[in-house]
Design a protein around this motif. Structure first.
Motif, PDB file in Angstrom:
ATOM      1  N   GLN A   1       0.841  -1.186   0.000  1.00  0.00           N
ATOM      2  CA  GLN A   1       0.000   0.000   0.000  1.00  0.00           C
ATOM      3  C   GLN A   1       0.887   1.251   0.000  1.00  0.00           C
ATOM      4  OE1 GLN A   1      -2.643   0.210   3.324  1.00  0.00           O
ATOM      5  NE2 GLN A   1      -3.565   2.133   2.680  1.00  0.00           N
ATOM      6  N   VAL A   2       0.638   2.107  -0.962  1.00  0.00           N
ATOM      7  CA  VAL A   2       1.435   3.323  -1.075  1.00  0.00           C
ATOM      8  C   VAL A   2       0.873   4.393  -0.142  1.00  0.00           C
ATOM      9  CG1 VAL A   2       2.279   5.108  -2.631  1.00  0.00           C
ATOM     10  CG2 VAL A   2       1.949   2.769  -3.479  1.00  0.00           C
ATOM     11  N   GLN A   3       1.762   5.003   0.622  1.00  0.00           N
ATOM     12  CA  GLN A   3       1.342   6.078   1.525  1.00  0.00           C
ATOM     13  C   GLN A   3       2.238   7.291   1.337  1.00  0.00           C
ATOM     14  OE1 GLN A   3       1.248   4.213   5.494  1.00  0.00           O
ATOM     15  NE2 GLN A   3      -0.969   4.438   5.404  1.00  0.00           N
ATOM     16  N   LEU A   4       1.605   8.456   1.322  1.00  0.00           N
ATOM     17  CA  LEU A   4       2.329   9.717   1.276  1.00  0.00           C
ATOM     18  C   LEU A   4       1.964  10.491   2.533  1.00  0.00           C
ATOM     19  CD1 LEU A   4       2.133   8.802  -1.781  1.00  0.00           C
ATOM     20  CD2 LEU A   4       2.258  11.227  -2.344  1.00  0.00           C
ATOM     21  N   VAL A   5       2.967  10.935   3.251  1.00  0.00           N
ATOM     22  CA  VAL A   5       2.726  11.651   4.492  1.00  0.00           C
ATOM     23  C   VAL A   5       3.413  13.008   4.420  1.00  0.00           C
ATOM     24  CG1 VAL A   5       3.006  11.660   6.984  1.00  0.00           C
ATOM     25  CG2 VAL A   5       2.536   9.504   5.781  1.00  0.00           C
ATOM     26  N   GLU A   6       2.582  14.062   4.491  1.00  0.00           N
ATOM     27  CA  GLU A   6       3.128  15.421   4.473  1.00  0.00           C
ATOM     28  C   GLU A   6       3.397  15.894   5.898  1.00  0.00           C
ATOM     29  OE1 GLU A   6      -0.220  15.723   1.192  1.00  0.00           O
ATOM     30  OE2 GLU A   6      -0.064  14.895   3.216  1.00  0.00           O
ATOM     31  N   SER A   7       4.331  16.801   6.016  1.00  0.00           N
ATOM     32  CA  SER A   7       4.603  17.450   7.289  1.00  0.00           C
ATOM     33  C   SER A   7       5.211  18.820   7.005  1.00  0.00           C
ATOM     34  CB  SER A   7       5.543  16.613   8.146  1.00  0.00           C
ATOM     35  OG  SER A   7       6.780  16.442   7.489  1.00  0.00           O
ATOM     36  N   GLY A   8       5.247  19.649   8.042  1.00  0.00           N
ATOM     37  CA  GLY A   8       5.915  20.931   7.922  1.00  0.00           C
ATOM     38  C   GLY A   8       4.998  22.130   7.807  1.00  0.00           C
ATOM     39  N   GLY A   9       3.701  21.902   7.743  1.00  0.00           N
ATOM     40  CA  GLY A   9       2.783  23.024   7.672  1.00  0.00           C
ATOM     41  C   GLY A   9       2.706  23.746   9.007  1.00  0.00           C
ATOM     42  N   GLY A  10       2.001  24.878   9.010  1.00  0.00           N
ATOM     43  CA  GLY A  10       1.847  25.625  10.239  1.00  0.00           C
ATOM     44  C   GLY A  10       1.418  27.052   9.981  1.00  0.00           C
ATOM     45  N   LEU A  11       1.566  27.860  11.009  1.00  0.00           N
ATOM     46  CA  LEU A  11       1.198  29.277  10.954  1.00  0.00           C
ATOM     47  C   LEU A  11       2.466  30.106  10.870  1.00  0.00           C
ATOM     48  CD1 LEU A  11      -0.859  31.616  11.307  1.00  0.00           C
ATOM     49  CD2 LEU A  11      -0.575  31.319  13.777  1.00  0.00           C
TER      50      LEU A  11
END
Length: 117
Positions: A1-11
């Protein structure tokens, strides 16, 4: 199963910077064209930047010169460096991977970027 996980967003305040990351698992990263999209409230999802397996980047006009897309095949990760952020960059940012053979597409869950004035 292919998974893409984003991170780094914010205010962040206008003029500031953020770096988004998109880590892929379950697929050979090097055969994926990668792209970042964004969707602001009440608007359609739009392409922000893309980078092919060969590393050639493309950018939406409003982010050219401010955003940089890159990829690290050894880390199975794509990045979006966002500088000189503007209030109008506020959106949920999504990562997408697309196989160069077969064309299967995979999306991450999105990460919120909010730019305050």
């Amino acid at each position: 199963q292919v998974q893409l996980v984003e991170s780094g967003g914010g205010l962040v305040q206008a003029g500031g910077s953020l770096r988004l990351s998109c880590t892929v698992s379950g697929s050979t990263f090097s055969i994926l064209n990668m792209a970042w999209y964004r969707q602001a409230l009440g608007k359609q999802r739009e392409l922000v930047a893309g980078i092919g397996v060969g590393g050639s980047p493309v950018y939406e006009a409003s982010v050219k010169g401010r955003f940089t897309i890159s990829r690290d095949n050894a880390k199975n990760t794509a990045y979006l460096q966002m500088n000189s952020l503007k209030v109008e960059d506020t959106a949920v940012y999504y990562c997408k991977g697309r196989r160069i053979v077969g064309g299967s597409e995979y999306w991450g869950q999105g990460t919120q970027v909010t730019v305050s004035s």
